[in-house]
Design a protein around this motif. Structure first.
Motif, PDB file in Angstrom:
ATOM      1  N   ALA A   1      13.515  -0.117  -0.574  1.00 32.75           N
ATOM      2  CA  ALA A   1      13.831   1.308  -0.603  1.00 32.75           C
ATOM      3  C   ALA A   1      12.617   2.112  -1.062  1.00 32.75           C
ATOM      4  CB  ALA A   1      15.011   1.549  -1.535  1.00 32.75           C
ATOM      5  N   GLY A   2      12.327   3.165  -0.328  1.00 29.56           N
ATOM      6  CA  GLY A   2      11.247   4.072  -0.718  1.00 29.56           C
ATOM      7  C   GLY A   2       9.869   3.644  -0.297  1.00 29.56           C
ATOM      8  N   ARG A   3       9.702   2.427   0.195  1.00 32.97           N
ATOM      9  CA  ARG A   3       8.359   1.957   0.537  1.00 32.97           C
ATOM     10  C   ARG A   3       7.878   2.455   1.896  1.00 32.97           C
ATOM     11  NH1 ARG A   3       6.278  -2.878  -2.193  1.00 32.97           N
ATOM     12  NH2 ARG A   3       7.487  -3.166  -4.100  1.00 32.97           N
ATOM     13  N   GLY A   4       8.790   2.820   2.774  1.00 30.50           N
ATOM     14  CA  GLY A   4       8.380   3.341   4.074  1.00 30.50           C
ATOM     15  C   GLY A   4       7.795   2.275   4.966  1.00 30.50           C
ATOM     16  N   GLY A   5       6.829   2.684   5.827  1.00 32.79           N
ATOM     17  CA  GLY A   5       6.233   1.765   6.794  1.00 32.79           C
ATOM     18  C   GLY A   5       4.812   1.395   6.436  1.00 32.79           C
ATOM     19  N   ARG A   6       4.361   0.308   7.017  1.00 38.59           N
ATOM     20  CA  ARG A   6       2.976  -0.126   6.826  1.00 38.59           C
ATOM     21  C   ARG A   6       2.443  -0.659   8.144  1.00 38.59           C
ATOM     22  NH1 ARG A   6       3.988  -5.724   3.411  1.00 38.59           N
ATOM     23  NH2 ARG A   6       4.535  -7.049   5.192  1.00 38.59           N
TER      24      ARG A   6
ATOM     25  N   PHE B   1       0.228  12.151   0.265  1.00 37.69           N
ATOM     26  CA  PHE B   1       0.036  10.772  -0.195  1.00 37.69           C
ATOM     27  C   PHE B   1       1.324  10.173  -0.758  1.00 37.69           C
ATOM     28  CE2 PHE B   1      -4.266  12.550  -0.264  1.00 37.69           C
ATOM     29  CZ  PHE B   1      -4.974  11.564   0.401  1.00 37.69           C
ATOM     30  N   CYS B   2       2.441  10.477  -0.105  1.00 37.21           N
ATOM     31  CA  CYS B   2       3.735   9.908  -0.472  1.00 37.21           C
ATOM     32  C   CYS B   2       4.242   9.028   0.673  1.00 37.21           C
ATOM     33  CB  CYS B   2       4.754  11.011  -0.763  1.00 37.21           C
ATOM     34  SG  CYS B   2       4.311  12.095  -2.138  1.00 37.21           S
ATOM     35  N   THR B   3       5.009   8.011   0.343  1.00 33.89           N
ATOM     36  CA  THR B   3       5.536   7.114   1.356  1.00 33.89           C
ATOM     37  C   THR B   3       6.499   7.843   2.291  1.00 33.89           C
ATOM     38  OG1 THR B   3       7.331   6.434  -0.112  1.00 33.89           O
ATOM     39  CG2 THR B   3       5.314   5.108  -0.158  1.00 33.89           C
ATOM     40  N   LEU B   4       6.817   7.189   3.405  1.00 31.17           N
ATOM     41  CA  LEU B   4       7.721   7.745   4.407  1.00 31.17           C
ATOM     42  C   LEU B   4       9.013   6.926   4.389  1.00 31.17           C
ATOM     43  CD1 LEU B   4       5.059   8.019   7.244  1.00 31.17           C
ATOM     44  CD2 LEU B   4       5.886   9.896   5.808  1.00 31.17           C
ATOM     45  N   PRO B   5       9.959   7.237   3.489  1.00 33.21           N
ATOM     46  CA  PRO B   5      11.171   6.416   3.335  1.00 33.21           C
ATOM     47  C   PRO B   5      11.957   6.305   4.628  1.00 33.21           C
ATOM     48  CG  PRO B   5      10.977   8.001   1.543  1.00 33.21           C
ATOM     49  CD  PRO B   5       9.960   8.389   2.568  1.00 33.21           C
TER      50      PRO B   5
ATOM     51  N   SER C   1      -2.465   1.408  -8.112  1.00 28.82           N
ATOM     52  CA  SER C   1      -2.200   1.234  -6.684  1.00 28.82           C
ATOM     53  C   SER C   1      -0.862   1.873  -6.322  1.00 28.82           C
ATOM     54  CB  SER C   1      -2.183  -0.251  -6.325  1.00 28.82           C
ATOM     55  OG  SER C   1      -1.078  -0.891  -6.952  1.00 28.82           O
ATOM     56  N   LEU C   2      -0.658   2.097  -5.040  1.00 22.66           N
ATOM     57  CA  LEU C   2       0.600   2.648  -4.566  1.00 22.66           C
ATOM     58  C   LEU C   2       1.459   1.489  -4.078  1.00 22.66           C
ATOM     59  CD1 LEU C   2       2.422   5.026  -3.965  1.00 22.66           C
ATOM     60  CD2 LEU C   2       1.237   5.353  -1.791  1.00 22.66           C
ATOM     61  N   LEU C   3       2.405   1.072  -4.920  1.00 27.31           N
ATOM     62  CA  LEU C   3       3.307  -0.044  -4.615  1.00 27.31           C
ATOM     63  C   LEU C   3       2.535  -1.317  -4.287  1.00 27.31           C
ATOM     64  CD1 LEU C   3       5.854   1.897  -2.364  1.00 27.31           C
ATOM     65  CD2 LEU C   3       6.173   1.211  -4.751  1.00 27.31           C
ATOM     66  N   GLY C   4       1.373  -1.476  -4.929  1.00 27.70           N
ATOM     67  CA  GLY C   4       0.570  -2.666  -4.724  1.00 27.70           C
ATOM     68  C   GLY C   4      -0.446  -2.563  -3.606  1.00 27.70           C
TER      69      GLY C   4
ATOM     70  N   ASN D   1      22.787   6.940   0.205  1.00 25.00           N
ATOM     71  CA  ASN D   1      22.078   7.685  -0.817  1.00 25.00           C
ATOM     72  C   ASN D   1      20.689   8.075  -0.329  1.00 25.00           C
ATOM     73  OD1 ASN D   1      24.261   7.310  -2.542  1.00 25.00           O
ATOM     74  ND2 ASN D   1      23.408   5.427  -3.415  1.00 25.00           N
ATOM     75  N   GLN D   2      20.253   9.246  -0.739  1.00 22.62           N
ATOM     76  CA  GLN D   2      18.940   9.738  -0.375  1.00 22.62           C
ATOM     77  C   GLN D   2      17.872   8.900  -1.067  1.00 22.62           C
ATOM     78  OE1 GLN D   2      18.264  12.149   1.798  1.00 22.62           O
ATOM     79  NE2 GLN D   2      16.053  11.997   1.537  1.00 22.62           N
ATOM     80  N   ILE D   3      16.915   8.383  -0.296  1.00 17.13           N
ATOM     81  CA  ILE D   3      15.839   7.582  -0.866  1.00 17.13           C
ATOM     82  C   ILE D   3      14.631   8.481  -1.068  1.00 17.13           C
ATOM     83  CG2 ILE D   3      14.311   5.612  -0.505  1.00 17.13           C
ATOM     84  CD1 ILE D   3      16.467   4.356   1.190  1.00 17.13           C
ATOM     85  N   GLU D   4      14.169   8.532  -2.289  1.00 19.25           N
ATOM     86  CA  GLU D   4      13.045   9.401  -2.612  1.00 19.25           C
ATOM     87  C   GLU D   4      11.721   8.697  -2.328  1.00 19.25           C
ATOM     88  OE1 GLU D   4      13.266  12.528  -3.451  1.00 19.25           O
ATOM     89  OE2 GLU D   4      15.469  12.424  -3.380  1.00 19.25           O
ATOM     90  N   PRO D   5      10.736   9.434  -1.839  1.00 15.23           N
ATOM     91  CA  PRO D   5       9.423   8.831  -1.591  1.00 15.23           C
ATOM     92  C   PRO D   5       8.708   8.501  -2.891  1.00 15.23           C
ATOM     93  CG  PRO D   5       9.337  11.195  -1.227  1.00 15.23           C
ATOM     94  CD  PRO D   5      10.774  10.867  -1.454  1.00 15.23           C
ATOM     95  N   VAL D   6       7.755   7.578  -2.772  1.00 13.10           N
ATOM     96  CA  VAL D   6       6.909   7.206  -3.906  1.00 13.10           C
ATOM     97  C   VAL D   6       5.509   7.728  -3.608  1.00 13.10           C
ATOM     98  CG1 VAL D   6       6.025   5.310  -5.315  1.00 13.10           C
ATOM     99  CG2 VAL D   6       8.311   5.154  -4.279  1.00 13.10           C
ATOM    100  N   CYS D   7       4.893   8.392  -4.591  1.00  8.98           N
ATOM    101  CA  CYS D   7       3.612   9.063  -4.356  1.00  8.98           C
ATOM    102  C   CYS D   7       2.512   8.500  -5.250  1.00  8.98           C
ATOM    103  CB  CYS D   7       3.743  10.568  -4.615  1.00  8.98           C
ATOM    104  SG  CYS D   7       5.056  11.386  -3.687  1.00  8.98           S
ATOM    105  N   LEU D   8       1.281   8.652  -4.785  1.00  9.94           N
ATOM    106  CA  LEU D   8       0.133   8.323  -5.625  1.00  9.94           C
ATOM    107  C   LEU D   8       0.097   9.247  -6.827  1.00  9.94           C
ATOM    108  CD1 LEU D   8      -2.849   7.653  -3.174  1.00  9.94           C
ATOM    109  CD2 LEU D   8      -1.993   6.094  -4.937  1.00  9.94           C
TER     110      LEU D   8
END
Length: 439
Positions: free
Chosen positions: A169-174, A210-214, A258-261, A98-105
């Motif tokens: 899912a959707g959080r991308g990298g850090r 300013f969206c995550t990179l899933p 915050s963006l995902l904390g 399934n396509q994972i959608e990014p999470v944005c500020l």
């Protein structure tokens, strides 16, 4: 009943007592203790069978409960020890398509929200062991690099990715920024004071909006001249993302959600493509060229044990590439082929009159990793001229499972340089080893 059917209660065919032969000469046989009627005898057998069946059920129940407890403990130990579930450990888990959608500020940040590495509030603590630090987190460490500021601060940067099947899912990298300014820089770490801990902070990677990179794997990172380079091996990307550390590090104000904390985000500024899949990324300090490489698994075994056959060396995707950033595209230059299978990182530098190349290979959460070392004549813009299948030409050091990206920290003296590495399984360690100890 019919004449051809015998009644179960008919004992007319039983032998007389005098016809019975004793089974033991030591037993006294009398009419009372030997002869039993057929119904009474059958009843005793049924009672004994019931007792046996009941005991067998108790035993099977006990064994089942014991196996469940052992299995639960084993799964817990595996998940804690290797930081992954048993299906993932055996590479049998089903991955969602399934396509994972990014999470944005909720809103974009402005220039007033820009900050610097030195000004970040480092709210976490990593256990320090001289040239080693232990980092915690639910994700898996992948890339490593170092950053020196103009004011003399020294940071180790560790990239992490999160699997969708593990709840990320959707959080991308850090990227974790660890202040290692007080880590000793000594060739053999002699006569140095023990540092109890290092402070660090997690920073979330985001795109221009300013969206995550899933699903980004962040398998390799490299900091050079104010820019953090991140390998993007996602399908359809095959790119290196650039993050301008002077202008793209933002602090999310307390007035905003915050963006995902995460209260710090690093925004992408640009990117460029490479002719091979960029599983990892580094930089040759002496030859001033970037290095990109591709991970290619060899073998079909579930536990991911090491394969050292010629077929593994001859895989077409065992690629490395040394290149100039101003002269690279999706089609050129041509990569150097037939390197080690299952590579996770590569670095090189000049040592005396040779160029030394190191590559790391990881074989899952159980088998030891390999750090391969070989020397070649300086090769300019080409490829190292060496037959890697000749065991005498390659030195192999064993490391814990899950050895990933490699990075050489720049120093004024070549012998004071460190190679940074990290492991993604078990106790996740980030450590630096003197180049002099590796040669």
């Amino acid at each position: 009943m019919g004449d051809d059917q015998a009644d179960d209660d008919d004992d007319s065919s039983l032998p007389e007592l005098g016809d019975l032969v004793p089974l033991s000469v030591d037993t006294d046989y009398t009419e009372d203790n030997v002869y039993r009627s057929r119904p009474h005898y059958t009843k005793m057998i049924l009672i004994e069978r019931c007792v046996l069946c009941r005991n067998r059920r108790y035993l099977l129940t006990f064994l089942f409960i014991t196996l469940c407890i052992i299995g639960s403990v084993l799964l817990l130990v595996l998940s804690k020890r290797f930081h992954q579930s048993l299906p993932n450990l055996l590479h049998i888990g089903k991955h969602s398509t399934n396509q994972i959608e990014p999470v944005c500020l909720s809103s974009h940040l402005s220039e007033g929200n820009r900050t610097t590495v030195e000004k970040m509030n480092l709210n976490r603590v990593a256990t320090a062991l001289y040239n080693k630090l232990i980092v915690n987190g639910g994700r898996r460490p992948q890339g490593v690099t170092t950053l020196h500021t103009e004011n003399g601060f020294r940071f180790a940067l560790i990239s992490w990715y999160g699997r969708a099947d593990e709840g990320y899912a959707g959080r991308g990298g850090r990227v974790s920024f660890v202040n290692v300014t007080d880590m000793p820089i000594d060739e053999f770490l002699t006569d140095v004071s023990k540092i109890p801990f290092y402070n660090y902070r997690h920073v979330l990677l985001v795109d221009e909006s300013f969206c995550t990179l899933p699903n980004i794997h962040v398998g390799g990172i490299e900091y050079q001249n104010g820019t953090l380079y991140v390998a993007d091996s996602r399908k359809g990307q095959q790119a290196i993302i650039e993050f301008d550390m002077a202008n793209d590090l933002y602090s999310v104000p307390s007035s905003m959600e915050s963006l995902l904390g995460y209260r710090y985000v690093l925004r992408a500024s640009s990117s460029f493509h490479t002719p091979i899949k960029p599983s990892f990324f580094s930089y040759d300090i002496d030859n001033h060229r970037f290095i990109v490489g591709t991970y290619a698994k060899c073998g079909n075994d579930a536990i991911h044990s090491h394969q050292d056959s010629s077929d593994c060396f001859n895989q077409p995707k065992n690629n490395l590439l040394w290149f100039d950033k101003n002269d690279v595209s999706l089609s050129s230059p041509l990569p150097c082929k037939h390197y080690f299978p299952e590579m996770q990182g590569a670095v090189s530098l000049n040592w005396e009159d040779t160029t030394v190349v190191w590559t790391s290979s990881s074989y899952g959460a159980v088998s030891n990793s390999h750090l391969h070392t070989f020397r070649a004549t300086p090769f300019g813009k080409g490829c190292p001229n060496i037959d890697l299948e000749e065991a005498t030409k390659v030195n192999t050091n064993l490391f814990p499972p899950g050895l990933e990206d490699l990075h050489i920290e720049e120093a004024t003296r070549s012998k004071a340089r460190f190679m940074w590495m990290q492991t993604e399984f078990g106790v996740r360690q980030v450590f630096a080893v003197s180049i002099g100890q590796l040669l």
